[in-house]
Design an enzyme around this catalytic site. Structure first.
Site: not given
Ligand code: TXE
Length: 483
Positions: A157, A232, A266, A367
């Site tokens: 996904k 991660e 990240c 972050e």
């Molecule tokens: O992340 P999400 P978002 C951090 C970074 C950013 C913040 C928000 O600080 O500002 O996260 O980004 C799925 N159960 N990083 O909103 O929500 C979602 O659809 C299961 C750091 O994009 O964590 C997507 O596929 N899955 C990071 C994935 O999780 C869920 C890179 C990431 O989304 C879910 C990205 C749930 N309840 C953001 N809610 C890095 N480590 O590089 C969302 N998702």
């Protein structure tokens, strides 16, 4: 009519395509297909699985330019970076294709005579893979390639912000000969479809990359359901610039680390810890260079920094800048604004932003995930390492110095999963373990052979060819043991 979501170009605001959201019955069907396919795929020789990986990686090579362009359109980062993203998937495919002829276990002597002992890797089952938007092909490849090489089947996904790059990657796998049901793609918003994957009883493993907040809820659910889970998560990565550093080199590293991918990595450099003796010189030169960065549409070859991926993310960055100014009272040295004029008006652009602050400030602890960096002045190497270690995160850290003693101590004392010397906090290679300590994860590592430990279970095998019942630990007939 099923629900849809829009894939928007963050540089222009234009609609790229409309993607149907997977329904619960689509998701159920995907799990069923993955479960059925698992029975034959796990028996298919690993070396042959590797050959399919190799073919898929060659297809990615052939389509690199086209896939990079589509990625820039939906994610925003400049073409040279999206080419790098596709290249990372290619390298990952190449690496794990070879692993098909290794997947080494151990053989070890038994404590009993006429008995053989060894370990083998076995697949885990159906794996749910949840990926973010910042590396739309590389991160899915980090998960899918080792997962299927180990004999698992998967449901991916991807982030709803970058569906096309995931589709392109899965296309290459299918075209290369991955049998139906081994790799399944579902689309949707995280809170619904992501949660659904995490809760599904037939999914044995969740591998998640994303925010720390979502990650801890994913981990909690997996814990309750006894699922294997690798996380991660975020980072607040710092670069140390000591007084003996090569300043030109450190400056280039700082610019690339902080503003590459508009700070949305990240491993992005979001704190620069600078020795007081060179602080002013470094600060002034950094501000001068960052001011000149060319910001624009990533498809323009002159662009050095693209847009922020979405309006929500843009608002998060702007909110943190307000916190920096009005709550932390940090000194704003450069930028701090959403870019609204001319060509920037319809996209999500933010100025490269530099603050001068202290380690305890929120902008130096949380972050932000945007082009915002905080400079922190220190007096000694010990103070630098202590500042670097002062956040809950522990992904990547770097030090610029010519002093080998400081280098070795930094390697030892930095609380990070990745440490760079005389290089910025970004730039991981696919054959080394990737991941972090503290709140950055839950102890797993992606990439390299470490990923095999996520996507396989160890089985210990004992083969007794003595022809009699031998009892480990208690067998009195064992050589050297008293009755
Ligand atoms: O992340 P999400 P978002 C951090 C970074 C950013 C913040 C928000 O600080 O500002 O996260 O980004 C799925 N159960 N990083 O909103 O929500 C979602 O659809 C299961 C750091 O994009 O964590 C997507 O596929 N899955 C990071 C994935 O999780 C869920 C890179 C990431 O989304 C879910 C990205 C749930 N309840 C953001 N809610 C890095 N480590 O590089 C969302 N998702």
């Amino acid at each position: 009519m099923p629900k849809h979501f829009q894939n928007i170009n963050p540089a222009t605001g234009q609609l790229i395509n409309i993607v149907p959201e997977s329904t619960p019955s689509d998701l159920d069907a995907a799990v069923k297909k993955a479960k059925d396919a698992f029975q034959s795929w796990r028996r298919f020789p690993a070396a042959k699985r590797g050959e399919i990986l190799l073919r898929s990686m060659k297809l990615l090579e052939e389509h690199k330019e086209e896939f990079a362009k589509e990625m820039t359109e939906e994610m925003g980062k400049p073409l040279k970076e999206t080419r790098g993203d596709v290249q990372e998937a290619i390298d990952t495919g190449f690496y794990y294709a070879g692993e098909g002829r290794r997947l080494f276990g151990q053989t070890t002597p038994s404590e009993l005579p006429d008995k053989f002992a060894m370990t083998v890797r076995i697949p885990v089952g159906v794996c749910g893979l949840i990926t973010p938007w910042n590396f739309p092909m590389a991160i899915p490849s980090w998960k899918i390639y080792p997962a299927i090489l180990c004999g698992n089947t998967v449901i991916l996904k991807p982030s709803s912000l970058t569906p096309n790059s995931a589709k392109n990657f899965v296309w290459a796998l299918e075209k290369a000969g991955v049998p139906p049901g081994v790799v399944n793609l579902v689309y949707g918003e995280g809170a619904e479809s992501g949660q659904w994957l995490v809760n599904h009883p037939e999914i044995s493993l969740i591998s998640f990359t994303g925010s720390s907040r979502t990650g801890s809820s994913v981990g909690e659910t997996c814990g309750k359901l006894h699922k294997k889970c690798s996380l991660e998560l975020g980072g607040k990565n710092a670069m140390i610039v000591m007084d003996d550093a090569d300043l030109d080199l450190a400056l280039e590293g700082a610019l690339w680390g902080a503003f590459g991918t508009a700070g949305q990595r990240c491993t992005a450099t979001s704190r620069i810890i600078v020795h007081e003796k060179i602080y002013k010189k470094f600060r002034d030169r950094l501000v001068e260079r960052a001011r000149k960065l060319k910001i624009g549409n990533g498809l323009d070859p002159k662009t050095e920094m693209g847009p922020i991926v979405s309006e929500t993310q843009l608002e998060t960055v702007a909110r943190y800048v307000e916190i920096g100014k009005n709550v932390d009272h940090a000194r704003l040295l450069l930028g701090g604004n959403i870019m609204k004029k001319g060509a920037y008006a319809r996209g999500h652009f933010f100025e490269p932003t530099i603050f001068e602050g202290t380690s305890n400030m929120r902008i130096a602890q949380e972050e932000i995930f945007g082009p915002v960096v905080v400079l922190i002045k220190i007096k000694s190497f010990e103070e630098a390492v202590s500042v670097l270690n002062s956040t809950v995160y522990g992904l990547s850290g770097s030090i610029y110095t010519q002093d080998i003693r400081r280098v070795m101590r930094a390697i030892q004392d930095m609380e990070t999963g990745i440490t760079y010397v005389n290089a910025p906090t970004i730039g991981a290679e696919v054959h080394l373990p990737f991941g972090g300590v503290k709140h950055t994860g839950n102890g797993h590592r992606e990439a390299g052979t470490a990923a095999l430990d996520i996507f396989s279970e160890w089985k210990a095998v004992y083969i007794d060819y003595s022809g009699r019942l031998q009892k480990a630990q208690i067998d009195a007939q064992m050589p050297g043991r008293k009755p």
